[in-house]
Design a protein around this motif. Structure first.
Motif, PDB file in Angstrom:
ATOM      1  N   HIS A  80     -17.893  -5.363   2.898  1.00  0.00           N
ATOM      2  CA  HIS A  80     -16.979  -4.213   3.003  1.00  0.00           C
ATOM      3  C   HIS A  80     -15.630  -4.570   2.374  1.00  0.00           C
ATOM      4  O   HIS A  80     -15.072  -3.794   1.601  1.00  0.00           O
ATOM      5  N   LEU A  81     -15.118  -5.744   2.726  1.00  0.00           N
ATOM      6  CA  LEU A  81     -13.809  -6.177   2.241  1.00  0.00           C
ATOM      7  C   LEU A  81     -13.778  -6.270   0.719  1.00  0.00           C
ATOM      8  O   LEU A  81     -12.771  -5.937   0.090  1.00  0.00           O
ATOM      9  N   GLU A  82     -14.876  -6.709   0.123  1.00  0.00           N
ATOM     10  CA  GLU A  82     -14.950  -6.818  -1.336  1.00  0.00           C
ATOM     11  C   GLU A  82     -14.832  -5.460  -2.014  1.00  0.00           C
ATOM     12  O   GLU A  82     -14.373  -5.373  -3.146  1.00  0.00           O
ATOM     13  N   ARG A  83     -15.238  -4.400  -1.341  1.00  0.00           N
ATOM     14  CA  ARG A  83     -15.280  -3.066  -1.944  1.00  0.00           C
ATOM     15  C   ARG A  83     -14.046  -2.212  -1.651  1.00  0.00           C
ATOM     16  O   ARG A  83     -13.860  -1.170  -2.261  1.00  0.00           O
ATOM     17  N   MET A  84     -13.229  -2.619  -0.709  1.00  0.00           N
ATOM     18  CA  MET A  84     -12.096  -1.781  -0.307  1.00  0.00           C
ATOM     19  C   MET A  84     -11.108  -1.599  -1.439  1.00  0.00           C
ATOM     20  O   MET A  84     -10.856  -2.510  -2.217  1.00  0.00           O
ATOM     21  N   LYS A  85     -10.551  -0.389  -1.478  1.00  0.00           N
ATOM     22  CA  LYS A  85      -9.599  -0.090  -2.542  1.00  0.00           C
ATOM     23  C   LYS A  85      -8.213  -0.631  -2.209  1.00  0.00           C
ATOM     24  O   LYS A  85      -7.931  -0.994  -1.062  1.00  0.00           O
ATOM     25  N   ASN A  86      -7.383  -0.676  -3.206  1.00  0.00           N
ATOM     26  CA  ASN A  86      -6.026  -1.183  -3.069  1.00  0.00           C
ATOM     27  C   ASN A  86      -5.271  -0.393  -2.002  1.00  0.00           C
ATOM     28  O   ASN A  86      -5.283   0.832  -1.995  1.00  0.00           O
ATOM     29  N   GLY A  87      -4.631  -1.115  -1.105  1.00  0.00           N
ATOM     30  CA  GLY A  87      -3.819  -0.493  -0.081  1.00  0.00           C
ATOM     31  C   GLY A  87      -4.561  -0.134   1.192  1.00  0.00           C
ATOM     32  O   GLY A  87      -3.969   0.438   2.106  1.00  0.00           O
ATOM     33  N   ALA A  88      -5.840  -0.462   1.284  1.00  0.00           N
ATOM     34  CA  ALA A  88      -6.606  -0.141   2.488  1.00  0.00           C
ATOM     35  C   ALA A  88      -5.971  -0.814   3.702  1.00  0.00           C
ATOM     36  O   ALA A  88      -5.460  -1.930   3.627  1.00  0.00           O
ATOM     37  N   LEU A  89      -6.007  -0.117   4.814  1.00  0.00           N
ATOM     38  CA  LEU A  89      -5.450  -0.602   6.072  1.00  0.00           C
ATOM     39  C   LEU A  89      -6.600  -0.855   7.039  1.00  0.00           C
ATOM     40  O   LEU A  89      -7.467   0.005   7.213  1.00  0.00           O
ATOM     41  N   ILE A  90      -6.609  -2.050   7.661  1.00  0.00           N
ATOM     42  CA  ILE A  90      -7.689  -2.433   8.570  1.00  0.00           C
ATOM     43  C   ILE A  90      -7.101  -2.720   9.944  1.00  0.00           C
ATOM     44  O   ILE A  90      -6.100  -3.427  10.067  1.00  0.00           O
TER      45      ILE A  90
END
Length: 101
Positions: free
Chosen positions: A32-42
């Protein structure tokens, strides 16, 4: 605004904010982390602190940068940044809130 249903690995490329509430280990994992777009908040609001795979996030990050008291920015080698709240701990009034009893 439409509600879209899709597999979690596809949602990782679309979403801006990800909050886990599963109580399960690695609900947000390396793939999931590899695919997240720039600026994603977790953030994690589930029962345990293992819902976000923090070692996988640290593996992808070229460095960690504290943005605020409980907010960490983790830039990737390709320039994207993912932001982690409360160091992956439970995001509730006791961990991230400014108002205390």
């Amino acid at each position: 605004m439409a509600i879209v249903s899709c597999p979690h690995w596809e949602a990782a490329t679309l979403g801006d904010i990800f909050v886990t509430v599963t109580g399960d280990i690695n609900a947000i994992d390396l793939h999931h982390l590899e695919r997240m777009k720039n600026g994603a908040l977790i953030a994690n609001s589930g029962h345990f602190n293992d819902e976000i795979n923090i070692p996988a996030l640290e593996q992808l990050a070229v460095r960690k940068r504290r943005v605020r008291d409980l907010s960490m920015s983790t830039p990737y080698a390709d320039g994207r940044q993912v932001h982690l709240l409360a160091e992956g701990r439970l995001v509730q009034s006791l961990s991230c809130g400014r108002a205390s009893c």
